[in-house]
Design a protein around this motif. Structure first.
Motif, PDB file in Angstrom:
ATOM      1  N   UNK A  81       3.700   1.578  -1.073  1.00  0.00           N
ATOM      2  CA  UNK A  81       4.346   1.710  -2.622  1.00  0.00           C
ATOM      3  C   UNK A  81       3.647   2.413  -3.434  1.00  0.00           C
ATOM      4  N   UNK A  82       2.159   1.906  -3.354  1.00  0.00           N
ATOM      5  CA  UNK A  82       1.181   2.511  -4.437  1.00  0.00           C
ATOM      6  C   UNK A  82       0.866   3.781  -4.004  1.00  0.00           C
ATOM      7  N   UNK A 114      -5.252  10.901  -9.809  1.00  0.00           N
ATOM      8  CA  UNK A 114      -3.948  11.108 -10.092  1.00  0.00           C
ATOM      9  C   UNK A 114      -3.604  11.435 -11.735  1.00  0.00           C
ATOM     10  N   UNK A 116       4.152  10.908  -9.459  1.00  0.00           N
ATOM     11  CA  UNK A 116       3.317  11.329 -10.416  1.00  0.00           C
ATOM     12  C   UNK A 116       2.903  12.808 -10.132  1.00  0.00           C
ATOM     13  N   UNK A 117       2.361  12.853  -9.081  1.00  0.00           N
ATOM     14  CA  UNK A 117       2.003  14.070  -8.497  1.00  0.00           C
ATOM     15  C   UNK A 117       3.145  15.270  -8.452  1.00  0.00           C
ATOM     16  N   UNK A 169       3.828   5.774  -5.607  1.00  0.00           N
ATOM     17  CA  UNK A 169       3.796   5.941  -7.097  1.00  0.00           C
ATOM     18  C   UNK A 169       2.915   7.047  -7.249  1.00  0.00           C
ATOM     19  N   UNK A 170       1.758   7.272  -6.440  1.00  0.00           N
ATOM     20  CA  UNK A 170       1.028   8.579  -6.970  1.00  0.00           C
ATOM     21  C   UNK A 170       1.741   9.669  -6.532  1.00  0.00           C
ATOM     22  N   UNK A 212      -3.172  -3.006  -6.398  1.00  0.00           N
ATOM     23  CA  UNK A 212      -3.931  -1.974  -5.617  1.00  0.00           C
ATOM     24  C   UNK A 212      -4.045  -0.525  -6.459  1.00  0.00           C
ATOM     25  N   UNK A 213      -2.949  -0.205  -7.169  1.00  0.00           N
ATOM     26  CA  UNK A 213      -3.218   0.858  -8.028  1.00  0.00           C
ATOM     27  C   UNK A 213      -4.344   0.786  -8.807  1.00  0.00           C
ATOM     28  N   UNK A 229       2.829   4.206 -15.411  1.00  0.00           N
ATOM     29  CA  UNK A 229       3.572   5.549 -15.217  1.00  0.00           C
ATOM     30  C   UNK A 229       4.880   5.268 -15.680  1.00  0.00           C
ATOM     31  N   UNK A 262       0.722  -1.184   0.058  1.00  0.00           N
ATOM     32  CA  UNK A 262       0.029   0.199   0.183  1.00  0.00           C
ATOM     33  C   UNK A 262       1.142   1.465   0.133  1.00  0.00           C
ATOM     34  N   UNK A 299      -4.742  14.750 -12.223  1.00  0.00           N
ATOM     35  CA  UNK A 299      -3.695  15.973 -11.706  1.00  0.00           C
ATOM     36  C   UNK A 299      -2.750  16.087 -12.868  1.00  0.00           C
ATOM     37  N   UNK A 300      -2.363  15.071 -13.265  1.00  0.00           N
ATOM     38  CA  UNK A 300      -1.285  15.253 -14.163  1.00  0.00           C
ATOM     39  C   UNK A 300      -1.711  15.760 -15.682  1.00  0.00           C
ATOM     40  N   UNK A 302       1.431  -4.216  -6.251  1.00  0.00           N
ATOM     41  CA  UNK A 302       1.245  -2.915  -6.229  1.00  0.00           C
ATOM     42  C   UNK A 302       0.516  -2.537  -7.132  1.00  0.00           C
ATOM     43  N   UNK A 335      -3.176  -8.918   0.570  1.00  0.00           N
ATOM     44  CA  UNK A 335      -3.257  -8.919  -1.202  1.00  0.00           C
ATOM     45  C   UNK A 335      -2.668 -10.015  -1.369  1.00  0.00           C
TER      46      UNK A 335
END
Lengths: 109, 226
Positions: A70-71, B66, A78-79, A74-75, B54-55, B128, A68, B69-70, B51, B41
């Motif tokens: 790590x996810x 997200x 990017x932001x 990742x967000x 989750x994402x 990404x 979690x 936002x980009x 991961x 998980x």
């Protein structure tokens, strides 16, 4: 690893406090952000945990690192790219208007 | 004087953080391994890379935000630097070696990027980083050739289409299933390339979208006033 993250964050804060050059301030913000990301990753890591990717050899393992944080990182990365792009665009606009990247010189004009 | 104050202030923050971390009040140093959510998980796997599950599955709505936002940040860059139309002039001439090297490297980088977002649910990587690789390949083209212009309107169309398909897939989730962005397709066998239902599709969409957004940002930075 927590300590590395915190030290990087504090280096970023120091850079933000002392610098008056816009590009250096943007670099400081990025260093701060990398420190924060390392800190969040380190929170999700325990002793003897392995990468959270299921393969044939570790399908029955129970010592995965928490995916979690790590996810979330990742967000956050990017932001961070998005905010850095906006900041650099603002910096270029300011350079066009004032001919300098230094905030102190800008105040003088 | 100012630097001394800054050093003292940062040192004070460091001291406070260390005291809080190691006297047990925040308990970062005592992690209960049985409490780590990774095992949840691992017991309910959707795809091999947890991961990614989750994402793009459990928190797919966050990922939509997200991506938005980009998109907004690339829109902001276009808003601030959009008036500039002439290609920027570098102080040095084009390097022959850089130009030929980029010609060789460009397809390799693009293929690695595509591989990364197609295999995002099996191996480390994903939409990404794959999109960032494609954007980086386009940046290589820009710095190697001082007259190069990408067809930026095509990238804008690609970006808009990919974002719209992502939202439409979410709405299909409401209509067919129960909630927004529900994984309606068959999950399949763990570890196969075609598995995980919507996850590989969404990661390909994200990869193309991120790549075209970064290319748009680079293109705007490569322009200057006449």
């Amino acid at each position: 690893m927590h300590i590395v993250g915190i030290v990087l964050m504090l280096i970023g804060v120091y850079g933000l406090i002392t610098n008056r050059h816009i590009i250096k301030m943007i670099v400081s913000i990025n260093v701060l952000e990398i420190g924060l990301n390392i800190f969040i990753i380190a929170v999700g890591y325990g002793e003897n945990t392995i990468a959270p990717i299921l393969t044939k050899s570790n399908i029955n393992a129970t010592n995965f690192a928490d995916p979690l944080p790590q996810a979330l990182v990742l967000t956050a990365i990017v932001i961070g790219v998005g905010t850095t792009a906006i900041l650099l665009a603002v910096a270029r606009k300011l350079y066009q208007q004032y001919g300098t990247y230094d905030l102190t010189e800008m105040e003088g004009k | 004087m100012k630097k001394l104050v800054a050093v003292l202030l940062v040192g004070l923050m460091l001291l406070l953080l260390f005291i809080n971390m190691f006297d047990g009040s925040l308990e970062f140093n005592k992690m209960d391994l049985a409490d780590v959510d990774g095992n949840y998980y691992a017991k309910n796997p959707i795809v091999s890379n947890m991961v990614t599950s989750v994402v793009v599955d459990y928190r797919s709505f966050d990922t939509l935000g997200e991506v938005t936002v980009l998109f907004v940040s690339s829109l902001g860059v276009a808003f601030m630097l959009g008036g500039l139309t002439t290609r920027i002039k570098f102080k040095h001439d084009d390097s022959f070696f850089l130009r030929i090297g980029v010609k060789v490297l460009f397809p390799i980088i693009v293929i690695v990027g595509v591989f990364m977002f197609v295999h995002g649910h099996l191996t480390p990587g994903g939409g990404f980083p794959g999109g960032a690789l494609i954007g980086g390949a386009m940046l290589f083209k820009y710095i190697s050739d001082s007259k190069y212009r990408a067809k930026i309107s095509a990238f804008k169309v690609l970006e808009g289409t990919m974002g719209s398909i992502y939202v439409l897939l979410g709405i299909v989730g409401i209509l067919v299933g129960n909630y927004f962005l529900q994984n309606i397709l068959d999950i399949g066998e763990l570890g196969n390339l075609i598995s995980g239902g919507l996850i590989p599709i969404i990661y390909v969409l994200i990869g193309l979208k991120v790549g075209s957004e970064l290319t748009g940002i680079f293109d705007h930075f490569m322009n200057e006033e006449v």
